[in-house]
Design an enzyme around this catalytic site. Sequence first.
Site, PDB file in Angstrom:
ATOM      1  N   ASP A  71     -10.762   5.385  -0.202  1.00 35.16           N
ATOM      2  CA  ASP A  71     -11.083   5.316   1.247  1.00 35.16           C
ATOM      3  C   ASP A  71     -11.562   6.813   1.733  1.00 35.16           C
ATOM      4  OD1 ASP A  71      -8.244   5.560   0.441  1.00 35.16           O
ATOM      5  OD2 ASP A  71      -7.944   6.002   2.351  1.00 35.16           O
ATOM      6  N   GLU A  97      -4.686  17.364  -3.860  1.00 32.00           N
ATOM      7  CA  GLU A  97      -5.071  15.897  -4.101  1.00 32.00           C
ATOM      8  C   GLU A  97      -6.753  15.827  -4.655  1.00 32.00           C
ATOM      9  OE1 GLU A  97      -5.548  13.298  -0.655  1.00 32.00           O
ATOM     10  OE2 GLU A  97      -6.741  14.680   0.296  1.00 32.00           O
ATOM     11  N   ARG A 126      -5.954   0.402  11.618  1.00 32.18           N
ATOM     12  CA  ARG A 126      -4.708   0.567  10.460  1.00 32.18           C
ATOM     13  C   ARG A 126      -3.627   1.253  11.357  1.00 32.18           C
ATOM     14  NH1 ARG A 126      -7.558   4.257   6.489  1.00 32.18           N
ATOM     15  NH2 ARG A 126      -8.835   4.648   8.471  1.00 32.18           N
ATOM     16  N   PRO A 127      -2.585   1.106  11.178  1.00 35.87           N
ATOM     17  CA  PRO A 127      -1.312   1.709  12.130  1.00 35.87           C
ATOM     18  C   PRO A 127      -1.345   3.294  11.948  1.00 35.87           C
ATOM     19  CG  PRO A 127      -0.674  -0.453  11.213  1.00 35.87           C
ATOM     20  CD  PRO A 127      -1.825   0.115  10.616  1.00 35.87           C
ATOM     21  N   GLU A 128      -1.465   3.779  10.790  1.00 36.36           N
ATOM     22  CA  GLU A 128      -1.389   5.118  10.547  1.00 36.36           C
ATOM     23  C   GLU A 128      -2.747   5.768  10.805  1.00 36.36           C
ATOM     24  OE1 GLU A 128      -2.418   2.911   8.378  1.00 36.36           O
ATOM     25  OE2 GLU A 128      -3.584   3.619   6.462  1.00 36.36           O
ATOM     26  N   GLY A 150      -7.997   2.094  -2.504  1.00 36.58           N
ATOM     27  CA  GLY A 150      -7.885   3.616  -3.032  1.00 36.58           C
ATOM     28  C   GLY A 150      -8.978   4.649  -3.013  1.00 36.58           C
ATOM     29  N   ASN A 157       0.752  -1.303  -0.056  1.00 26.70           N
ATOM     30  CA  ASN A 157       0.058  -0.123   0.022  1.00 26.70           C
ATOM     31  C   ASN A 157       0.982   1.225  -0.145  1.00 26.70           C
ATOM     32  OD1 ASN A 157      -2.347   1.861   1.784  1.00 26.70           O
ATOM     33  ND2 ASN A 157      -3.046   0.597   0.033  1.00 26.70           N
ATOM     34  N   SER A 193      -2.027  -4.305  -0.463  1.00 24.38           N
ATOM     35  CA  SER A 193      -1.681  -4.082  -1.580  1.00 24.38           C
ATOM     36  C   SER A 193      -2.259  -2.552  -1.947  1.00 24.38           C
ATOM     37  CB  SER A 193      -1.752  -5.097  -2.657  1.00 24.38           C
ATOM     38  OG  SER A 193      -1.022  -4.680  -3.652  1.00 24.38           O
ATOM     39  N   GLN A 194      -2.290  -2.377  -3.436  1.00 26.43           N
ATOM     40  CA  GLN A 194      -2.805  -1.184  -3.916  1.00 26.43           C
ATOM     41  C   GLN A 194      -3.345  -1.634  -5.412  1.00 26.43           C
ATOM     42  OE1 GLN A 194      -0.355   1.772  -5.752  1.00 26.43           O
ATOM     43  NE2 GLN A 194       1.403   1.010  -4.256  1.00 26.43           N
TER      44      GLN A 194
END
Length: 400
Positions: A152, A354, A116-118, A150, A40, A50-51
């Site tokens: 999210d 973005e 999710r760690p982030e 992607g 990711n 993954s991504q």
Amino acid sequence: MVMLHFIACRGLLVSKMYETAKSIVHNLVSLIDEYGYVLNGARAYYSNRSQPPLLSSMVLEIYKRTHDLALVKQSLPALLKEHQFWNSGVHKVVIQDDKGSNYTLSRYFAMWNKPRPESSTIDKETASKLLNVSEKQHLYRELATAAESGWDFSTRWMRNHSDLTTLSTTSIVPVDLNAYILKMELDIAFLAKTVGENCIAEQFLKASEARSDAMNSVFWNDKMGQWLDYWLTHSNKCEEVHRWDARKQNQNTYASNFIPVWIELFNSDKVTVKKVKGSLQDSGLLCDAGIATSLINSGQQWDFPNGWAPVQHMIAEGLARSGLKDARSMAEDIAVKWLKTNFAAYKKTGTMHEKYDVESCGAVGGGGEYTPQTGFGWTNGVALAFLEEFGWPQNQSIDC
Ligand SMILES: *[C@@H]1O[C@H](CO)[C@@H](O)[C@H](O)[C@H]1NC(C)=O
Ligand SMILES: *[C@@H]1O[C@H](CO)[C@@H](O)[C@H](O)[C@H]1NC(C)=O
Ligand SMILES: *[C@@H]1O[C@H](CO)[C@@H](O)[C@H](O)[C@H]1NC(C)=O
Ligand SMILES: *[C@@H]1O[C@H](CO)[C@@H](O)[C@H](O)[C@H]1NC(C)=O
Ligand SMILES: *[C@@H]1O[C@H](CO)[C@@H](O)[C@H](O)[C@H]1NC(C)=O
């Protein structure tokens, strides 16, 4: 923030920064050598998801401009490995139609069932209204899987559009993922042939035929002129055959329903392109400043009114390359609107963004759970790709 590499890479190629683009490919290939798939992000805590698989597109684009056969030879084994990753285990889905034909497709599925760690604090808070551990673990996987896609986050993955705990990403067979894998198969066939690997080329052409059949059978909705995501009944049992049922096509309009038009195999078919173009025209997604992600204003960042660069790029490029005059002028119109909003927002804020609010020219996007990012690789890449593809129309002002 995934999928950045491929689109940013397009910008590098327009800028003739071939060595930098090749270095990105080398980095991603080394991730596949080490883990079996593109992570990711290149950080230890992204190792269980993954991504969207777009490495083959990068290799192909670089090859087309540099004729670097060594790069193709070095990348091919990694691409085969990545293809295997998306077509085995939890990622593989078999759907049987009412005539008994089986279609094999792929889905996103993060190998992760913790916060999710982030985004640990946010995920724990989202899960706090669930009562037991197994429900929480399920939600954590769905959150990480949406991040893998992607998108999210988006109502596209939610059973209840106002409740993030109903996220069901692993229960959905996504149109865009399968379009990317179909492209991967066609790209691998082309690249393999280029380096004389004819058996591999043959094998991947066959795989691409099977997948385009599957996409036409499972996703295509002729009445709507769109490819629709498909909902599975059971998400966690692999090796199971799902019965196709028309009612399980997600009828909501998402920009992802149009992504297959990016693939030459679909955009070279005039009947399909005409239908898809008409459908997009009437969809409500075409706004003053680009293509909206969906029609649902949920406060999630992959929904209305946000527009994202890669989506504009893939749909416009597909329409432009179809060879149909009407489709090309629709693509040019999308590109002009997108570049105008990029430029107006740049003049106002001094940065590229973005995402943009496609309701009005020069408005930047909001929503979601983190501070909107500026910079921004994929927006820059798409601006350059659009200028390369379309130039700037003589009679158009660059201002809103
Ligand atoms: C489809 O898959 C099922 C389950 O594996 C199998 O029983 C059936 O024969 C397959 N159908 C065809 C046409 O291959
Ligand atoms: C992450 O993947 C590794 C390697 O496959 C696995 O051992 C580990 O259990 C996974 N972590 C989670 C939280 O699922
Ligand atoms: C957790 O809650 C769900 C839904 O209420 C229930 O079906 C499941 O059995 C529960 N699991 C445990 C381990 O208590
Ligand atoms: C959807 O979620 C919202 C917010 O949690 C809730 O108020 C509503 O009742 C839910 N709708 C359905 C149909 O369950
Ligand atoms: C620019 O020229 C094209 C082609 O002649 C025409 O279709 C379009 O409407 C013109 N646009 C503007 C803003 O005048």
